[in-house]
Design a protein around this motif. Structure first.
Motif, short mmCIF file in Angstrom:
data_model
loop_
_atom_site.label_atom_id
_atom_site.label_comp_id
_atom_site.label_asym_id
_atom_site.label_seq_id
_atom_site.Cartn_x
_atom_site.Cartn_y
_atom_site.Cartn_z
N SER A 9 0.90 -1.15 -0.05
CA SER A 9 0.18 0.18 -0.01
C SER A 9 0.82 1.42 0.14
N HIS A 10 0.43 2.23 -0.86
CA HIS A 10 1.21 3.47 -0.92
C HIS A 10 0.08 4.58 -1.42
N PRO A 11 0.32 5.74 -1.05
CA PRO A 11 -0.26 6.75 -1.35
C PRO A 11 -0.52 6.97 -2.88
N ALA A 12 0.16 6.35 -3.70
CA ALA A 12 0.22 6.40 -5.09
C ALA A 12 -0.92 5.10 -5.65
N GLY A 13 -1.03 4.30 -4.73
CA GLY A 13 -1.90 3.06 -4.95
C GLY A 13 -1.83 1.82 -4.24
N ASP A 56 1.81 4.31 -11.77
CA ASP A 56 1.99 5.08 -10.81
C ASP A 56 2.86 4.67 -9.50
N LEU A 57 2.42 3.39 -9.27
CA LEU A 57 3.24 2.80 -8.21
C LEU A 57 4.71 2.85 -8.57
N TYR A 58 4.87 2.10 -9.80
CA TYR A 58 6.38 2.06 -10.09
C TYR A 58 7.20 3.29 -10.21
N ILE A 59 6.64 4.45 -10.48
CA ILE A 59 7.24 5.85 -10.39
C ILE A 59 7.44 6.09 -9.08
N ALA A 60 6.41 5.73 -8.29
CA ALA A 60 6.64 6.18 -6.83
C ALA A 60 7.86 5.54 -6.04
#
Length: 745
Positions: free
Chosen positions: A336-340, A367-371
């Motif tokens: 879990s991450h703010p990006a997804g 988006d998760l990968y970029i984060a």
């Protein structure tokens, strides 16, 4: 022909030179992943001259042998036991086929890695248990030698010295099969800072409450798993295998994804088998229902590559840390991450239910990968990265031009620049490739009129090549879903239109070139079959093109087909005449009552058949008018095919005066028969010359004769020449005509 033979000899000569160079110097040195009927081991071989020696740690074994050509003959040695072996190296040197002297097979393939670097960590209870679980998980697939690591962290007790390596591997496998039926968190096990000398665990099976007692003990500076006695193992089997019928589940059962653990295991294993079915296996673990059908495969693979990069940065969960309860329906949050989020959840109901990464996970993977991209990849063993031009290009951009990673909406700056470059490159390459193909097409089907052929093919060929090149290059950009849908939609429609246009023109050119008699044609066939066959090909081409367009635009063409089937009766009734004509064309193709060029008579229509199409047949009359006859009516009508006659019966009346003598008449009859017999196309058995009537105008002599004009002879010229010869005969015999002028009928 001579050039081709010379080229073939040169190639054979080169092959004969290169093959011995490879075959004469086989090398057995390296690490081999080997299998035999009931096991396997990773073997390290070293070749020195013709001698080969090696070891396989799984069984404390070694190999000694001699090489002859590609064959290695020698012995395997395990303590006091040994036996003969014979291995034969493959042509590419990457695998071998072998057998023991008992006749059992032993095969192997080269593999990367050092067999000595087994990755054993015994600094604490948690590390020892992780080493054991990792080894067992690896050994599930095609690495049985990994069970050696599991053996290394097991304490077999006081009798360890009497247990053979094979028995130790068997016990380790038995224990892992039980541990694999439980669910536990490694972080809940004490680590290397514990001050205890023994740790007792109760590993619980998710959903049933069955437990497996496990004890870890410290010996010196190392931690070991104490091997349970036979009674404890038997109790564990009964308790943990109860839900699977008393036996361990099939090693391949995880591919059905009936639990969260199966889904995770199927996902992680797929990357190790990417080129041999793993790609499809990995795609099956994703819920791609929200992706349009046209881009589902490409975007699904892109999401898998993003997830691969994320997992290798956040750390891979061990399968035993994920619930394997088939009755559990609670989604598993992997990350879990703010990006997804990365979530695995059940999809479907009943027997069709399977666990998948959710549509939300697929949507947010980029988006998760970029984060998390800045996070270094974990040192622990991660997932193999699948081949990807996109990630290689992006990595290069990241290293040499980081500002190009700036986002503009759903795209990064380098993707926008790359997209424009690919369009220009596709146009340029398309023009060059289309020119080369055009030269081939003109030689093949356009020699009769090269300029017309170039005009016919130029634009559809150029469009087809441009869009094919574009579609081959654009995946390197890794465009997100929306951009991919726009790209695929536009280029898909244009490619389909270009291919249909080119195919239509090509079919016409092939028919004109190879299936039309006359100047420029090379072959004359049954033109009914030709026209119907190529007409059906055009219809199929258009149908395929429209279906492709529907797929690229993600149109529900299955629903359209279903709607057509529901309304099919009304459509058939409204177009019954058209359908009758189409079926009539099929009947004409099967019965083939005439061919192109035949002279036919049917009803009030009489003329030469010019063309048979799907709906109608064109007939050219004697006065050069063109009549279109519907195939439905033509197939039901009586057709007199005058063009198939074996001979054409002709007749003529020769009126002569009454003052002609009988000898003159007899000479005339005999002479006319001779004149007819001299004609090569005549049929003597059908020739008759006789006095047929005595009218008030004179004596009538009737001539009947048959002409075989199937070989294309000019019947009018033959009849004219015969009539002139008869007139000359009458002049020689002194016979003057009486009554009307002789007329041929």
């Amino acid at each position: 022909m001579h050039h081709a033979v010379r080229l073939l000899l040169v190639l054979i000569s080169l092959a004969s030179i290169s093959i011995p160079a490879t075959a004469g110097d086989p090398s057995w040195s390296g690490t081999w992943n080997t299998r035999w009927r009931q096991g396997g081991a990773r073997v390290a071989l070293q070749q020195e001259g013709s001698h080969v020696h090696g070891t396989y740690l799984s069984y404390d074994g070694s190999i000694e042998g001699e090489v002859q050509g590609r064959t290695l003959k020698g012995r395997w040695i395990q303590g006091q036991r040994s036996g003969g072996i014979e291995f034969v190296l493959s042509n590419d040197g990457q695998s071998f086929m072998g057998r023991f002297d008992t006749g059992e097979w032993w095969t192997g393939g080269r593999t990367a890695g050092d067999p000595e670097a087994v990755g054993i960590d015994q600094r604490g209870p948690r590390q020892a248990l992780r080493t054991f679980a990792d080894a067992g998980n690896s050994a599930r697939y095609d690495a049985p030698d990994q069970m050696t690591r599991a053996v290394s962290v097991i304490d077999f007790g006081e009798n360890a010295g009497t247990i053979t390596p094979e028995q130790k591997l068997g016990l380790a496998q038995t224990l892992f099969n039980l541990v694999d039926q439980t669910t536990f968190r490694l972080h809940g096990v004490p680590g290397r800072k514990t001050d205890k000398d023994a740790v007792d665990l109760k590993l619980e099976q998710a959903g049933t409450g069955a437990t497996l007692p496990l004890r870890l003990v410290k010996k010196g500076e190392k931690w070991f798993i104490a091997m349970p006695d036979e009674a404890a193992l038997e109790a564990g089997r009964k308790a943990l295998f109860a839900r699977s019928g008393g036996r361990p589940p099939s090693p391949e059962a995880y591919k059905l994804r009936k639990s969260a653990r199966d889904a995770m295991r199927s996902f992680t294993r797929a990357f190790s088998e990417w080129e041999t079915g793993g790609r499809a296996q990995a795609l099956a673990t994703l819920d791609t229902s929200e992706l349009s059908e046209a881009v589902r495969d490409d975007q699904g693979v892109l999401a898998l590559q993003y997830l691969n990069g994320i997992v290798n940065r956040i750390g891979l969960m061990g399968p035993q840390e994920v619930s394997d309860d088939p009755q559990n329906r609670e989604p598993l949050v992997v990350f879990s991450h703010p990006a997804g989020r990365i979530v695995i959840a059940p999809k479907g109901t009943g027997d069709a239910m399977s666990w998948k990464f959710t549509a939300e996970t697929v949507r947010s993977a980029r988006d998760l990968y970029i984060a998390v991209e800045e996070m270094p990849i974990t040192e622990a063993k991660g997932l193999p990265a699948p081949p990807s031009v996109f990630f290689k290009v992006r990595k290069w951009v990241r290293g040499f031009a980081p500002p190009m990673l700036t986002e503009f909406g759903p795209l990064e700056a380098w993707q926008i620049a790359g997209w424009a470059s690919i369009i220009l490159l596709a146009i340029g390459l398309g023009w060059l490739i289309a020119r080369a193909i055009m030269m081939f097409l003109v030689r093949s089907v356009g020699e009769a009129d090269p300029r017309a052929a170039r005009r016919a093919f130029r634009w559809p060929l150029w469009g087809t090549v441009v869009f094919v090149v574009y579609n081959a290059l654009v995946p390197a950009l890794g465009l997100p879903d929306l951009a991919t849908r726009i790209s695929v939609g536009i280029t898909g429609v244009m490619l389909a239109v270009s291919v249909m246009w080119l195919g239509w023109r090509l079919v016409d050119a092939v028919v004109d070139r190879y299936f039309t008699s006359g100047e420029g044609g090379r072959m004359s066939m049954d033109n009914i079959l030709v026209s119907l066959g190529f007409g059906a090909l055009k219809i199929g081409l258009v149908a395929a093109g429209l279906t492709y367009i529907a797929i690229q635009l993600s149109l529900p063409y299955e629903g359209v087909v279903a709607s057509l089937s529901i309304g099919g009766l009304a459509v058939a009734f409204a177009s019954r005449e058209t359908l009758s004509n189409v079926f009539g064309a099929g009947i004409l193709a099967i019965d083939r009552p005439f061919r192109r060029g035949d002279w036919i008579a049917t009803g009030d229509t009489k003329g030469t058949v010019e063309h048979v199409g799907i709906r109608s047949t064109r007939v050219r009359t004697a006065d050069d008018s063109l009549i279109i006859v519907p195939n439905g009516k033509l197939s039901d009508a009586t057709v007199n095919n005058l063009g198939t006659r074996r001979f054409h019966l002709n007749s003529a009346k020769l009126p002569i005066p009454y003052d002609t003598t009988v000898p003159q008449i007899e000479a005339l009859v005999s002479g006319v028969k001779d004149l007819v017999a001299e004609i090569p196309e005549s049929t003597p058995e059908r020739t008759s010359v006789a006095v047929s009537a005595l009218s008030q105008d004179g004596i009538e002599v009737t001539l009947k004769y048959g002409l075989d004009v199937r070989n294309g002879a000019n019947e009018t010229e033959i009849v004219n020449r015969l009539m002139m010869n008869i007139l000359r005969l009458c002049e020689r015999l002194g016979i003057r005509g009486g009554g009307e002028t002789p007329v041929a009928a």
